[in-house]
Enzyme design. Structure first.
Site, short mmCIF file in Angstrom:
data_model
loop_
_atom_site.label_atom_id
_atom_site.label_comp_id
_atom_site.label_asym_id
_atom_site.label_seq_id
_atom_site.Cartn_x
_atom_site.Cartn_y
_atom_site.Cartn_z
CG ASN A 7 -1.83 1.15 1.32
OD1 ASN A 7 -1.73 2.08 0.53
ND2 ASN A 7 -2.75 1.10 2.26
NE ARG A 90 -5.82 2.05 -0.42
CZ ARG A 90 -5.77 3.25 0.14
NH1 ARG A 90 -4.64 3.77 0.52
NH2 ARG A 90 -6.87 3.94 0.30
CG HIS A 179 -12.71 4.08 2.99
ND1 HIS A 179 -13.39 5.13 3.57
CD2 HIS A 179 -11.41 4.27 3.28
CE1 HIS A 179 -12.52 5.94 4.18
NE2 HIS A 179 -11.32 5.42 4.00
CG HIS A 207 -13.95 2.70 6.62
ND1 HIS A 207 -13.21 1.58 6.32
CD2 HIS A 207 -13.04 3.66 6.90
CE1 HIS A 207 -11.92 1.85 6.43
NE2 HIS A 207 -11.79 3.12 6.77
CG LEU A 208 -17.64 5.46 11.52
CD1 LEU A 208 -18.48 5.64 12.78
CD2 LEU A 208 -18.09 6.43 10.43
NE ARG A 240 -9.52 13.07 4.20
CZ ARG A 240 -9.52 11.79 3.84
NH1 ARG A 240 -10.39 11.34 2.96
NH2 ARG A 240 -8.64 10.96 4.34
CD GLU A 383 -8.82 -0.68 3.93
OE1 GLU A 383 -8.39 -0.43 5.07
OE2 GLU A 383 -9.06 0.19 3.09
P1 ADP Z 1 -6.98 5.69 8.85
O1 ADP Z 1 -8.09 6.35 8.10
O2 ADP Z 1 -5.77 6.55 9.00
O3 ADP Z 1 -6.69 4.27 8.41
P2 ADP Z 1 -7.89 4.44 11.30
O4 ADP Z 1 -8.94 3.56 10.77
O5 ADP Z 1 -6.63 3.80 11.81
O6 ADP Z 1 -7.54 5.62 10.33
O7 ADP Z 1 -8.54 5.29 12.50
C1 ADP Z 1 -7.76 6.16 13.26
C2 ADP Z 1 -8.67 6.95 14.19
O8 ADP Z 1 -9.46 6.06 15.01
C3 ADP Z 1 -7.89 7.77 15.20
O9 ADP Z 1 -7.54 9.03 14.68
C4 ADP Z 1 -8.86 7.89 16.34
O10 ADP Z 1 -9.64 9.05 16.12
C5 ADP Z 1 -9.76 6.70 16.22
N1 ADP Z 1 -9.54 5.75 17.35
C6 ADP Z 1 -8.67 4.73 17.40
N2 ADP Z 1 -8.76 4.09 18.60
C7 ADP Z 1 -9.71 4.72 19.32
C8 ADP Z 1 -10.29 4.55 20.62
N3 ADP Z 1 -9.90 3.60 21.44
N4 ADP Z 1 -11.26 5.42 20.99
C9 ADP Z 1 -11.67 6.39 20.16
N5 ADP Z 1 -11.17 6.59 18.93
C10 ADP Z 1 -10.21 5.79 18.51
#
Ligand code: ADP
Length: 395
Positions: A7, A90, A179, A207-208, A240, A383
């Site tokens: 990736n 990817r 995504h 997907h958050l 964003r 992924e």
């Molecule tokens: P990316 O889009 O960079 O792949 P990720 O899927 O790794 O992102 O998500 C990262 C985000 O997830 C962090 O910036 C944080 O906001 C959130 N996050 C990760 N672990 C936790 C947690 N235990 N509690 C709340 N938010 C979290």
């Protein structure tokens, strides 16, 4: 067989070596600061993580170091590069040209290049990775797996924007969505967990993560998604903005006397929950601030969830119902409070969260009650595994 999943970003590169038969990760890692100085973090399965600084003027040196580490006597997991059977890349934007993954050929690379205007930072970076791998691993079959491909099943009414049609006809300006690999993986896993054929299910995947998007998956197909021509549209994200009135662009341009590039920097890098809260782009920091009484942080969390809820509601309407709402990626997998807040809006659908079942992090679970009419789930995304499976399927 062993599949190397790559990736590639503009200054970073993530990799995993996966045994496709057992679907286990043999080693994984990350090259950072390519073109600046260079840091490699390598994690062989069952051994200690290794971090080393080494010059990486280009991706060629970075991938060379990854291959050296994979075959290294001490830190390696294979004895020679012959043990890598294929490489899965990817890819970000395949435009309308790729509705599924594709074998890497000269012609395929040319077609991807035609999509570069839609992702001017990401696509060229992924192609650098492809070209370096072709040079360092000559003759190995390679496959490109696109973020946009899964969404190519969206109907016209979902992907057209309400702007002059020529922009779509002449230049392909439309919703593409991103995504896709994650949404597809999570939707498939959801059907398996629920023990029902995916063809019979209406699923909304949230997907958050730092980047965030929501997809309506009807019968296993993406029918709508929140990201658009670029990954800037849709939900409020880490940095964003997501959806805003396009009139805001003119207002900022005139008020701050800035050009479109600066406006895009504001919308991509300084907005989202970072801009709203003034605290951080990371939800952990914002939640900590909110619990200490920071009102702006509290409002940020409420606003974020509210936007997710509005998208879910619109996709319930688009699919005329929903069987499961699924949470994935950093925030979706780890944050029970965000999941609970979002689900609390859907009592009218017969969705009832089970606080005990929801009290988990980073694992698969049905988080709604047994009687809940609509199911809520937490499903960690993968992924890389999806790219590995696609690669094996194609070669
Ligand atoms: P990316 O889009 O960079 O792949 P990720 O899927 O790794 O992102 O998500 C990262 C985000 O997830 C962090 O910036 C944080 O906001 C959130 N996050 C990760 N672990 C936790 C947690 N235990 N509690 C709340 N938010 C979290």
């Amino acid at each position: 067989m062993n599949v190397l999943v790559i990736n590639c970003g503009s200054s970073s590169l993530k990799y995993q070596l996966i045994d496709s038969e057992t679907e286990t990760v043999l080693a994984k890692g990350l090259c950072e600061r390519i073109g600046i100085d260079g840091v490699l973090t390598h994690q062989p399965a069952g051994k200690d993580k290794i971090k080393m600084e080494a010059a990486m003027p280009t991706h060629t040196e970075a991938i060379g170091m990854v291959l050296d580490q994979l075959t290294d006597k001490e830190n390696g997991v294979i004895s020679s590069l012959d043990e890598i059977s294929a490489v899965g890349h990817r890819m970000v934007h395949g435009g309308e040209k790729f509705a599924c993954s594709a074998l890497v050929t000269d012609e395929m690379i040319k077609t991807v290049e035609e999509c570069n205007p839609f992702a001017p930072l990401h696509n060229p970076a992924t192609l650098i990775g492809v070209n370096v791998c072709r040079e360092l691993l000559p003759g190995k079959p390679m496959v490109g797996v696109f973020d946009t491909a899964f969404h190519q099943t969206m109907p016209e009414k979902a992907y057209l924007y309400g702007i002059p049609y020529e922009y779509y006809e002449k230049y392909g300006v439309r919703r593409y969505g991103f995504h896709g690999t994650s949404h597809q993986f999570v939707a498939q896993r959801t059907a398996e967990i629920l023990g029902k054929p995916i063809e019979d299910l209406k699923i909304i995947v949230c997907h958050l993560g730092n980047g965030a998007s929501i997809t309506a998956v009807n019968g296993g197909k993406s029918v709508d998604t929140s990201m658009g021509l670029t990954p800037l549209e849709g939900l409020i994200m880490g940095t964003r903005s997501g959806d805003i009135d396009p009139g805001v662009l003119e207002f900022i341009a005139k008020t701050d006397n800035v050009d479109i590039n600066e406006i895009l920097t504001i919308l991509n890098k300084k907005s989202g929950v970072l801009g709203l809260s003034g605290v951080s782009s990371d939800f952990r920091d914002i939640e900590a601030a909110a619990s200490e009484g920071n009102e702006r942080a509290k409002t940020t969390l409420e606003t974020y969830c509210y936007h997710v809820v509005k998208y879910i509601g619109s996709y319930v309407a688009a699919m005329n119902g929903v069987d499961a709402i699924v949470f994935t990626a950093g925030l979706g997998e780890n944050d029970k409070n965000t999941r609970a807040t979002i689900c609390s809006y859907f009592g009218y659908l017969g969705l009832e969260i089970d606080p005990k079942a929801n009290d988990i992090r980073g694992q698969e679970a049905i988080i709604s009650t047994q009687d809940s009419k609509v199911k809520a789930l937490c499903v960690p995304t993968n992924e890389e595994l999806m790219i590995c499976r696609e690669t094996v399927a194609l070669i």
